[in-house]
Write an enzyme that holds these catalytic residues in place. Structure first.
Site, PDB file in Angstrom:
ATOM      1  N   ALA A  96      14.967   2.853   3.226  1.00  0.00           N
ATOM      2  CA  ALA A  96      13.676   3.341   2.934  1.00  0.00           C
ATOM      3  C   ALA A  96      13.290   3.107   1.510  1.00  0.00           C
ATOM      4  O   ALA A  96      13.970   3.261   0.631  1.00  0.00           O
ATOM      5  CB  ALA A  96      13.216   4.973   3.395  1.00  0.00           C
ATOM      6  N   ASN A  97      11.954   3.425   1.248  1.00  0.00           N
ATOM      7  CA  ASN A  97      11.359   3.773  -0.167  1.00  0.00           C
ATOM      8  C   ASN A  97      10.774   5.018  -0.257  1.00  0.00           C
ATOM      9  O   ASN A  97      10.531   5.774   0.723  1.00  0.00           O
ATOM     10  CB  ASN A  97      10.254   2.823  -0.365  1.00  0.00           C
ATOM     11  CG  ASN A  97      10.452   1.102  -0.412  1.00  0.00           C
ATOM     12  OD1 ASN A  97      11.447   0.812  -1.013  1.00  0.00           O
ATOM     13  ND2 ASN A  97       9.706   0.299  -0.107  1.00  0.00           N
ATOM     14  N   ARG A  98      10.925   5.247  -1.573  1.00  0.00           N
ATOM     15  CA  ARG A  98      10.326   6.783  -1.722  1.00  0.00           C
ATOM     16  C   ARG A  98       8.866   6.732  -1.731  1.00  0.00           C
ATOM     17  O   ARG A  98       8.182   6.123  -2.517  1.00  0.00           O
ATOM     18  CB  ARG A  98      10.644   7.489  -3.169  1.00  0.00           C
ATOM     19  CG  ARG A  98      12.380   7.369  -3.328  1.00  0.00           C
ATOM     20  CD  ARG A  98      12.801   8.060  -4.563  1.00  0.00           C
ATOM     21  NE  ARG A  98      14.231   8.487  -4.746  1.00  0.00           N
ATOM     22  CZ  ARG A  98      15.040   7.579  -5.399  1.00  0.00           C
ATOM     23  NH1 ARG A  98      14.659   6.261  -5.829  1.00  0.00           N
ATOM     24  NH2 ARG A  98      16.325   7.871  -5.395  1.00  0.00           N
TER      25      ARG A  98
END
Length: 401
Positions: free
Chosen positions: A211-213
């Site tokens: 995932a990305n933040r």
């Protein structure tokens, strides 16, 4: 006259900008409006009820416990016997009372008792406007369908102070009043928009994911801002912990492929704003069981494959929206990377920002962006994500007119 026979209840709270309320009364009345002023005790330290009454040509209401005004429960009558309430200037203190349902004077009691539209024109020191408590209160009021005008940027009354906090000019407030009373004239009425927000989660196994933040705050705020301008908005959101915005249809997804499918299903549309921090890669083969550590062995290799590029797909689609906006979250060479993205993705606008850890933008409540178009680059100052959303929605509305 555009405001003929309209009844405006003007709440004036205590700040140096209260002097502008005198001109505001004059501007409203010359357009045919009837203005009933309510003044807080603080407001009376800056302008007198005598001056306000002279310009409004009527009674000035100041006291919640006035024997004369409260014989027929006057605060309820004031709250209901109007077409619109304008709070100008709106201090941080009064907005805090509004956000928390306090009613300890006539102004706050009227605002709690009303069922009429409310337009708020904030005015305060830039540090007060940027304070986390004020930002929380503003977000609460927006969610309660309170309309804001301003504040503007500029010099403050205090020597050497400048920034966002100046009350909107009287003619700006008048224009907002006319828009609200004209059936709430909405520049994006009849337009459709699709917005993506939040991260995507690309599973590695039943437990782990790539995932990305991203908190989703900026994308959700943009969806809400477009809806406030009248657009029919669909928000395609990855996994977030913030609530769905009001007035917006929300589709919840997990993975990039699901997000792309949901976006394409909403085309054709007039507006596409691709804010989501989509994971660039996913595993080539999903493990159906949790990957276990094996004694004496290193970590297992992860074979990755590229996820679909949602912005590029939309920007080059045969159902391409009239306005396509993409976001570029960068940690270096923000402008040059944004220019490249603008060209490759087929977007009309790239909103680029520096998301290096020290900026606090990822997951935070504020943003500092640069608007990159074929015509050039426009840098915006540090703003709340809600203010960025409002400004961007206005930019899009202008582009479509």
């Amino acid at each position: 006259m555009p405001l003929a026979e309209k009844r405006i209840l003007l709440v004036i709270s205590g700040g140096i900008a209260a002097y502008k309320s005198l001109d505001l009364i004059r501007r409203l009345r010359e357009r045919g409006a009837e203005v009933r002023p309510v003044m807080t005790a603080g407001a009376q330290q800056f302008v007198t009820p005598l001056a306000v009454g002279a310009l409004s040509s009527g009674h000035v209401y100041t006291d919640l416990f006035s024997r004369e005004d409260e014989q027929d429960v006057g605060h309820i009558r004031l709250a209901r016997d109007c077409d619109l309430i304008v709070v100008a200037p709106a201090t941080a203190d009064l907005m805090a009372k509004m956000a928390n349902g306090l009613a300890d004077d006539l102004a706050s009691t009227v605002l709690l008792a009303t069922d009429r539209p409310v337009l708020v024109a904030p005015a305060m020191n830039p540090k007060m406007w940027a304070h986390a408590a004020t930002r929380r209160n503003v977000e609460t009021l927006r969610n309660d369908d309170i309309t804001f005008i301003g504040p503007n940027a500029g010099e403050m009354a205090e020597s050497g102070e400048a920034g966002f906090g100046r009350m909107a000019e009287p003619l700006e407030i008048v224009a907002a009043v006319e828009a609200l009373l004209d059936g709430g004239a909405k520049p994006l009425a009849g337009r459709t928009a699709v917005v993506t927000s939040g991260p995507t989660h690309e599973p590695i196994d039943p437990v782990r994911y790539i995932a990305n933040r991203s908190s989703g705050r900026q994308g959700h705020a943009i969806a809400a801002a477009l809806a406030r301008l009248g657009a029919d908005v669909t928000l395609v959101s990855g996994p977030v912990t913030i609530p769905d915005p009001k007035g917006v249809k929300v589709i919840h997804v997990e993975q990039a492929a699901e997000m792309l499918d949901a976006v394409l299903a909403r085309l054709p549309a007039d507006i596409a704003v691709m804010v989501a921090a989509v994971a660039d890669w996913r595993v080539a083969t999903l493990n159906t069981e949790k990957i276990k550590k094996q004694p004496g062995e290193g970590p297992p290799p992860l074979m990755l494959t590229e996820n679909p590029d949602i912005l590029k797909t939309v920007g080059h689609s045969d159902k391409r929206p009239t306005v396509v906006v993409g976001f570029a979250a960068e940690t270096q060479d923000v402008e040059s990377n944004g220019r490249v993205k603008l060209q490759k993705k087929g977007a009309d606008l790239i909103v680029a920002n520096d998301v290096s850890p020290e900026t606090g933008i990822m997951g935070g409540t504020r943003n500092s962006v640069k608007l990159i178009t074929a015509e050039g680059i426009e840098a915006w100052p540090d703003l709340s994500k809600e203010d960025v959303a409002d400004r961007l929605a206005g930019w899009i509305a202008t582009r479509l007119t």
